[in-house]
Design an enzyme around this catalytic site. Structure first.
Site, PDB file in Angstrom:
ATOM      1  N   GLY A   1       0.835  -1.201   0.000  1.00  0.00           N
ATOM      2  CA  GLY A   1       0.000   0.000   0.000  1.00  0.00           C
ATOM      3  C   GLY A   1       0.865   1.245   0.000  1.00  0.00           C
ATOM      4  N   CYS A   2       2.051   1.148  -0.603  1.00  0.00           N
ATOM      5  CA  CYS A   2       3.067   2.201  -0.498  1.00  0.00           C
ATOM      6  C   CYS A   2       2.671   3.498  -1.188  1.00  0.00           C
ATOM      7  CB  CYS A   2       4.400   1.703  -1.054  1.00  0.00           C
ATOM      8  SG  CYS A   2       4.339   1.241  -2.787  1.00  0.00           S
TER       9      CYS A   2
ATOM     10  N   MET B   1      -1.295   6.252   4.207  1.00  0.00           N
ATOM     11  CA  MET B   1      -0.640   5.595   5.333  1.00  0.00           C
ATOM     12  C   MET B   1       0.645   4.905   4.893  1.00  0.00           C
ATOM     13  SD  MET B   1      -2.094   6.316   8.102  1.00  0.00           S
ATOM     14  CE  MET B   1      -1.023   5.236   9.040  1.00  0.00           C
TER      15      MET B   1
ATOM     16  N   THR C   1      -4.449  -3.266   7.629  1.00  0.00           N
ATOM     17  CA  THR C   1      -5.556  -2.917   6.735  1.00  0.00           C
ATOM     18  C   THR C   1      -6.897  -3.138   7.424  1.00  0.00           C
ATOM     19  OG1 THR C   1      -4.264  -3.465   4.770  1.00  0.00           O
ATOM     20  CG2 THR C   1      -6.657  -3.500   4.543  1.00  0.00           C
TER      21      THR C   1
ATOM     22  N   SER D   1      -4.112  -6.261  13.161  1.00  0.00           N
ATOM     23  CA  SER D   1      -4.981  -5.422  13.984  1.00  0.00           C
ATOM     24  C   SER D   1      -5.701  -4.429  13.089  1.00  0.00           C
ATOM     25  CB  SER D   1      -4.182  -4.670  15.050  1.00  0.00           C
ATOM     26  OG  SER D   1      -5.049  -3.838  15.807  1.00  0.00           O
TER      27      SER D   1
ATOM     28  N   MET E   1      -3.923   0.189  14.850  1.00  0.00           N
ATOM     29  CA  MET E   1      -2.579   0.037  15.389  1.00  0.00           C
ATOM     30  C   MET E   1      -2.312   0.965  16.570  1.00  0.00           C
ATOM     31  SD  MET E   1      -1.469  -2.366  13.520  1.00  0.00           S
ATOM     32  CE  MET E   1       0.248  -2.420  14.050  1.00  0.00           C
TER      33      MET E   1
ATOM     34  N   HIS F   1     -15.467   9.341  11.638  1.00  0.00           N
ATOM     35  CA  HIS F   1     -14.275   9.423  10.799  1.00  0.00           C
ATOM     36  C   HIS F   1     -14.480  10.431   9.671  1.00  0.00           C
ATOM     37  CE1 HIS F   1     -13.380   5.519  12.726  1.00  0.00           C
ATOM     38  NE2 HIS F   1     -12.126   5.806  12.461  1.00  0.00           N
TER      39      HIS F   1
ATOM     40  N   LYS G   1     -13.332   7.830   4.315  1.00  0.00           N
ATOM     41  CA  LYS G   1     -13.164   6.456   4.822  1.00  0.00           C
ATOM     42  C   LYS G   1     -14.103   5.506   4.076  1.00  0.00           C
ATOM     43  CE  LYS G   1     -12.860   3.731   9.076  1.00  0.00           C
ATOM     44  NZ  LYS G   1     -11.513   3.224   8.719  1.00  0.00           N
TER      45      LYS G   1
ATOM     46  N   THR H   1     -12.354  -0.778  13.748  1.00  0.00           N
ATOM     47  CA  THR H   1     -12.143  -0.600  15.183  1.00  0.00           C
ATOM     48  C   THR H   1     -13.447  -0.763  15.951  1.00  0.00           C
ATOM     49  OG1 THR H   1     -10.321   0.910  14.746  1.00  0.00           O
ATOM     50  CG2 THR H   1     -11.298   0.986  16.952  1.00  0.00           C
TER      51      THR H   1
END
Length: 257
Positions: free
Chosen positions: A9-10, A14, A92, A115, A118, A147, A151, A158
């Site tokens: 996901g570079c 994020m 992710t 997770s 994070m 959010h 998103k 979460t």
């Protein structure tokens, strides 16, 4: 010797943040990247990827992988990690139950840290509300998550994680309800989602009795909190044998060290 890290996901927001942070450490550096936007055959792992940390063409296998991508990207990179026996940290969101089952199956052969959030604070919150739920077993329980308007997953991973943690306290006998319509059932854990503006993330868990309300809040001010958690997770997974790990294992390590 500095550890070689592949960022999955570079090209995403994020992914760029975590790559920059990894390269600022003294014990690891980014050697290559993967992004679903790059169209190549099989595993698009060693493409020429133009991101903040430069263009990487090195075809050496990494020592570990950090994944901040999408469910589709996670499925590809997790298979790559499994095939080449590389430890992986998966941050992710939006993974489904079948994805988690596949990851747990892979973890018989490689170390996997997964997770939906994070943040160390969220991990602590999960443990706190799990304990509180047992004490306030007759309360109405509601989760509200807020959010930014970009998103993709709703409700947030979460919020689902928090709801599942609470439900474990009730032997999974509660019904988790998203976006309720009509009268509330006593046996529900409700989740409500709000999307707007540029809010990084807010989660509120409320316990309602007939006489009082107990509320737990977690507010994220910067995405750096997820980057810091990811760096800790990479260091953690590099020391582990095959198995499936999460933020609870990181908390336990910090408590006893």
């Amino acid at each position: 010797m500095r550890k070689k890290i592949l960022v999955s996901g570079c090209n995403g927001y994020m992914g760029k943040l975590v790559a920059k942070s990894i390269n600022s450490t003294s014990d690891m550096f980014v050697i290559s990247g993967f992004d679903n936007s790059i169209k190549t055959e099989n595993y698009p792992i060693y493409s020429n990827i133009d991101v903040l940390y430069g263009i990487y063409k090195n075809k050496l296998l990494p020592d570990a992988i950090i994944d901040f991508s999408s469910p589709e990207g996670t499925r590809k990179i997790a298979k790559f990690a499994f095939d080449y026996k590389i430890p992986i940290v998966i941050a992710t969101t939006g993974l489904n139950d079948n994805d988690i089952l596949n990851l747990k199956d892979y973890s018989n052969c490689i170390p996997i840290f997964q997770s939906a959030n994070m943040s160390y604070g969220i991990a602590l919150l999960k443990n706190i509300i799990k304990f509180v739920s047992k004490q306030l077993f007759d309360n109405d329980i509601e989760i509200i998550e807020t959010h930014h308007n970009r998103k993709k997953d709703c409700p947030s991973g979460t919020a689902k994680m928090l709801a599942n943690a609470i439900n474990e306290s009730f032997n999974n006998n509660k019904n988790i309800v998203y976006g309720r319509e009509g009268l509330r059932d006593k046996n529900e854990i409700g989740i409500s989602s709000v999307r707007g503006g540029n809010i990084v993330g807010e989660h509120s868990v409320k316990f309602f009795s007939d006489f009082e309300t107990l509320e737990f809040n977690h507010v994220t001010y910067s995405h750096e909190v997820f980057v810091n958690g990811a760096i800790q997770a990479i260091r953690f997974i590099l020391t582990k044998e095959n198995g499936f790990y999460d933020m609870d294992d990181l908390i336990e390590l910090n408590i006893y060290n």
